[in-house]
Design a protein around this motif. Structure first.
Motif, PDB file in Angstrom:
ATOM      1  N   THR A   1       0.849  -1.181   0.000  1.00 58.44           N
ATOM      2  CA  THR A   1       0.000   0.000   0.000  1.00 58.44           C
ATOM      3  C   THR A   1       0.888   1.237   0.000  1.00 58.44           C
ATOM      4  OG1 THR A   1      -1.604  -1.247   1.324  1.00 58.44           O
ATOM      5  CG2 THR A   1      -1.941   1.128   1.164  1.00 58.44           C
ATOM      6  N   TRP A   2       0.571   2.189  -0.884  1.00 62.69           N
ATOM      7  CA  TRP A   2       1.322   3.435  -0.946  1.00 62.69           C
ATOM      8  C   TRP A   2       0.407   4.555  -1.415  1.00 62.69           C
ATOM      9  CZ3 TRP A   2       1.660  -0.394  -4.518  1.00 62.69           C
ATOM     10  CH2 TRP A   2       1.430  -0.072  -5.833  1.00 62.69           C
ATOM     11  N   THR A   3       0.832   5.786  -1.194  1.00 70.52           N
ATOM     12  CA  THR A   3       0.082   6.963  -1.615  1.00 70.52           C
ATOM     13  C   THR A   3       0.836   7.634  -2.759  1.00 70.52           C
ATOM     14  OG1 THR A   3      -0.705   7.245   0.632  1.00 70.52           O
ATOM     15  CG2 THR A   3      -0.958   9.123  -0.850  1.00 70.52           C
ATOM     16  N   GLU A   4       0.123   7.870  -3.858  1.00 68.08           N
ATOM     17  CA  GLU A   4       0.726   8.526  -5.018  1.00 68.08           C
ATOM     18  C   GLU A   4       0.838  10.025  -4.778  1.00 68.08           C
ATOM     19  OE1 GLU A   4      -1.829   7.401  -8.238  1.00 68.08           O
ATOM     20  OE2 GLU A   4      -0.645   5.601  -8.646  1.00 68.08           O
ATOM     21  N   ALA A   5       1.545  10.711  -5.657  1.00 64.61           N
ATOM     22  CA  ALA A   5       1.739  12.160  -5.533  1.00 64.61           C
ATOM     23  C   ALA A   5       0.413  12.918  -5.612  1.00 64.61           C
ATOM     24  CB  ALA A   5       2.685  12.658  -6.617  1.00 64.61           C
ATOM     25  N   THR A   6      -0.575  12.341  -6.286  1.00 64.16           N
ATOM     26  CA  THR A   6      -1.886  12.978  -6.411  1.00 64.16           C
ATOM     27  C   THR A   6      -2.736  12.821  -5.154  1.00 64.16           C
ATOM     28  OG1 THR A   6      -2.836  10.981  -7.386  1.00 64.16           O
ATOM     29  CG2 THR A   6      -1.922  12.623  -8.901  1.00 64.16           C
ATOM     30  N   GLY A   7      -2.272  12.010  -4.208  1.00 60.92           N
ATOM     31  CA  GLY A   7      -3.018  11.781  -2.979  1.00 60.92           C
ATOM     32  C   GLY A   7      -3.823  10.494  -3.004  1.00 60.92           C
ATOM     33  N   ARG A   8      -3.849   9.826  -4.134  1.00 66.46           N
ATOM     34  CA  ARG A   8      -4.604   8.581  -4.271  1.00 66.46           C
ATOM     35  C   ARG A   8      -3.859   7.445  -3.591  1.00 66.46           C
ATOM     36  NH1 ARG A   8      -5.737   5.495  -9.912  1.00 66.46           N
ATOM     37  NH2 ARG A   8      -3.730   4.617  -9.403  1.00 66.46           N
ATOM     38  N   THR A   9      -4.558   6.650  -2.795  1.00 64.30           N
ATOM     39  CA  THR A   9      -3.966   5.494  -2.124  1.00 64.30           C
ATOM     40  C   THR A   9      -4.139   4.273  -3.020  1.00 64.30           C
ATOM     41  OG1 THR A   9      -4.457   6.412   0.033  1.00 64.30           O
ATOM     42  CG2 THR A   9      -4.030   4.057  -0.069  1.00 64.30           C
ATOM     43  N   VAL A  10      -3.038   3.580  -3.262  1.00 66.31           N
ATOM     44  CA  VAL A  10      -3.037   2.399  -4.126  1.00 66.31           C
ATOM     45  C   VAL A  10      -2.690   1.184  -3.283  1.00 66.31           C
ATOM     46  CG1 VAL A  10      -1.989   1.329  -6.156  1.00 66.31           C
ATOM     47  CG2 VAL A  10      -2.297   3.803  -6.078  1.00 66.31           C
ATOM     48  N   SER A  11      -3.401   0.093  -3.532  1.00 68.66           N
ATOM     49  CA  SER A  11      -3.141  -1.150  -2.819  1.00 68.66           C
ATOM     50  C   SER A  11      -3.098  -2.289  -3.834  1.00 68.66           C
ATOM     51  CB  SER A  11      -4.241  -1.398  -1.786  1.00 68.66           C
ATOM     52  OG  SER A  11      -4.009  -2.595  -1.109  1.00 68.66           O
ATOM     53  N   GLN A  12      -2.013  -3.044  -3.818  1.00 71.81           N
ATOM     54  CA  GLN A  12      -1.881  -4.214  -4.679  1.00 71.81           C
ATOM     55  C   GLN A  12      -1.564  -5.415  -3.809  1.00 71.81           C
ATOM     56  OE1 GLN A  12       1.073  -3.487  -7.691  1.00 71.81           O
ATOM     57  NE2 GLN A  12      -0.261  -2.117  -8.835  1.00 71.81           N
ATOM     58  N   ALA A  13      -2.072  -6.576  -4.224  1.00 71.01           N
ATOM     59  CA  ALA A  13      -1.851  -7.792  -3.447  1.00 71.01           C
ATOM     60  C   ALA A  13      -1.469  -8.937  -4.350  1.00 71.01           C
ATOM     61  CB  ALA A  13      -3.115  -8.147  -2.657  1.00 71.01           C
ATOM     62  N   SER A  14      -0.702  -9.846  -3.802  1.00 69.09           N
ATOM     63  CA  SER A  14      -0.359 -11.093  -4.486  1.00 69.09           C
ATOM     64  C   SER A  14      -0.787 -12.219  -3.562  1.00 69.09           C
ATOM     65  CB  SER A  14       1.138 -11.138  -4.749  1.00 69.09           C
ATOM     66  OG  SER A  14       1.439 -12.277  -5.492  1.00 69.09           O
ATOM     67  N   ARG A  15      -1.508 -13.157  -4.136  1.00 66.27           N
ATOM     68  CA  ARG A  15      -2.072 -14.258  -3.340  1.00 66.27           C
ATOM     69  C   ARG A  15      -1.361 -15.558  -3.671  1.00 66.27           C
ATOM     70  NH1 ARG A  15      -5.793 -10.598  -4.516  1.00 66.27           N
ATOM     71  NH2 ARG A  15      -7.093  -9.837  -2.822  1.00 66.27           N
TER      72      ARG A  15
END
Length: 135
Positions: free
Chosen positions: A118-132
């Motif tokens: 999980t990280w926050t982009e420069a635009t303020g949008r929070t991004v979450s990626q997962a690997s299962r």
């Protein structure tokens, strides 16, 4: 027949050596010194510099949580595998993903066994990626 028994005994010793906790500690200590991945030299290089950096930064996190990851369905192959073909073709382990290199990334292990970045982009949008482990 004795030769077959000897071969099986050698294979069992190799498997035990791989699963030995002291061996894992030694591997972890040697990971930064000389990586088996950095010594590969070929014309058709499959592992790029960024992938090697990702592998080196992911290894301590993954090894520290290896028992939990294995309990939730991950295998060492699914975590550390180097694919036969250039990325993204083939089967590459989670250790080679570029998410490990993102600045200010938060890495968590979910209850279902997912590794989540999980990280926050420069635009303020929070991004979450997962690997299962099962996909």
């Amino acid at each position: 027949m004795n030769r077959d028994i000897f071969t099986v005994a050698q294979q069992i010793k190799r498997i035990r050596a791989r699963n030995d906790p002291d061996n894992l500690t030694q591997e972890c200590q040697n990971a930064n010194e000389d990586s088996p991945l950095s010594s590969r030299k070929s014309k058709n290089r499959r592992i790029t510099g960024n992938m090697l950096k990702a592998w080196k930064s992911s290894r301590p996190w993954l090894l520290a949580r290896l028992p939990d990851l294995e309990e939730k369905g991950w295998t060492r192959t699914k975590l550390f595998r180097a694919g036969r073909f250039k990325y993204p073709c083939g089967s590459w382990g989670v250790a080679f993903l570029s998410n490990w290199l993102r600045p200010d990334v938060e890495i968590t292990l979910d209850t279902d066994g997912s590794i989540r970045w999980t990280w926050t982009e420069a635009t303020g949008r929070t991004v979450s990626q997962a690997s299962r482990p099962f996909i």
